[in-house]
Scaffold this motif. Structure first.
Motif, mmCIF file in Angstrom:
data_model
loop_
_atom_site.group_PDB
_atom_site.id
_atom_site.type_symbol
_atom_site.label_atom_id
_atom_site.label_comp_id
_atom_site.label_asym_id
_atom_site.label_seq_id
_atom_site.Cartn_x
_atom_site.Cartn_y
_atom_site.Cartn_z
ATOM 1 N N VAL A 120 0.855 -1.185 0.000
ATOM 2 C CA VAL A 120 0.000 0.000 0.000
ATOM 3 C C VAL A 120 0.889 1.232 0.000
ATOM 4 C CG1 VAL A 120 -1.768 1.265 1.276
ATOM 5 C CG2 VAL A 120 -1.803 -1.231 1.255
ATOM 6 N N ASP A 130 -0.355 7.771 -0.732
ATOM 7 C CA ASP A 130 -1.478 8.506 -1.318
ATOM 8 C C ASP A 130 -2.722 7.638 -1.438
ATOM 9 O OD1 ASP A 130 -0.194 6.986 -3.284
ATOM 10 O OD2 ASP A 130 -0.615 8.412 -4.890
ATOM 11 N N GLU A 131 -2.551 6.383 -1.764
ATOM 12 C CA GLU A 131 -3.681 5.461 -1.879
ATOM 13 C C GLU A 131 -4.338 5.250 -0.520
ATOM 14 O OE1 GLU A 131 -4.536 0.922 -3.410
ATOM 15 O OE2 GLU A 131 -2.541 1.427 -2.659
ATOM 16 N N LYS A 145 -6.322 8.298 0.565
ATOM 17 C CA LYS A 145 -7.606 8.419 -0.140
ATOM 18 C C LYS A 145 -8.656 7.465 0.420
ATOM 19 C CE LYS A 145 -5.740 10.036 -4.522
ATOM 20 N NZ LYS A 145 -5.347 9.667 -5.875
#
Length: 195
Positions: free
Chosen positions: A179, A182-183, A186
């Motif tokens: 992971v 930024d993901e 979000k």
């Protein structure tokens, strides 16, 4: 030009070699083109199927942390939570830890936490956690942690394996791969604004 009109066998041999070379090159170009098209049809990254529990209540469990204190996952009820199954010997697991440290620091005061479940021995986890400056709870799972990760949908035993849980304890996302910051941001920020 006909082969029967050639005066010497040397010219005939040369012509045969040239013809074979041209045919070989044409076959090679055709084969390359075919296999290139086949490669384009294949996915560029591996897709790992997991049994997802998205939309389900997160399973209950308890494990000792790196200090030896027994902790229950329910200790963090009411928080948005990332539960991350990892191991010290897993390169993608190690790569995502700095992002988790940053997320913990940035969102801890908004009711967020990360709970790491190390699928390692206690000593291996302690030796890794201290120098890294990990600022979130690390539970030591060893073999028991593998079973817990499977209860969370990781039937194939993929590492890293991450589950994002909302404030009500409902699993909202599961990721069977590394992971990125930024993901993860979000995925968690909409959950932080929900009560």
């Amino acid at each position: 030009m006909r082969l029967s009109n050639l005066r010497t066998t040397g010219k005939a041999t040369t012509l045969v070699i040239v013809v074979i070379a041209v045919i070989g090159m044409a076959a090679g170009v055709g084969a390359y083109s075919y296999f290139a098209k086949q490669a384009d049809k294949k996915p560029k990254t591996a897709t790992i199927k997991v049994t997802t529990l998205v939309g389900s209540k997160r399973p209950a469990f308890s494990l000792a942390d790196v200090d030896g204190k027994q902790r229950r996952i329910s200790d963090w009820d009411g928080k948005v939570m990332i539960v991350n199954f990892w191991a010290t010997w897993c390169p993608p697991c190690r790569r995502e830890i700095p992002a988790f440290i940053e997320l913990q620091e940035k969102y801890e005061n908004q009711g967020f936490t990360i709970v790491g479940v190390a699928l390692d021995s206690k000593q291996a986890a302690v030796d890794y956690v201290d120098p890294m400056g990990i600022n979130y709870p690390i539970l030591v799972g060893d073999a028991e942690g593998i079973a817990i990760s499977q209860e969370y949908g990781n039937k194939l035993g993929v590492l890293p394996y991450t589950v994002i849980v909302d404030r009500q304890g409902i699993i909202r996302h599961s990721l069977a791969r590394e992971v990125h910051l930024d993901e993860a941001e979000k995925l968690i920020t909409p959950l932080l604004s929900q009560n």
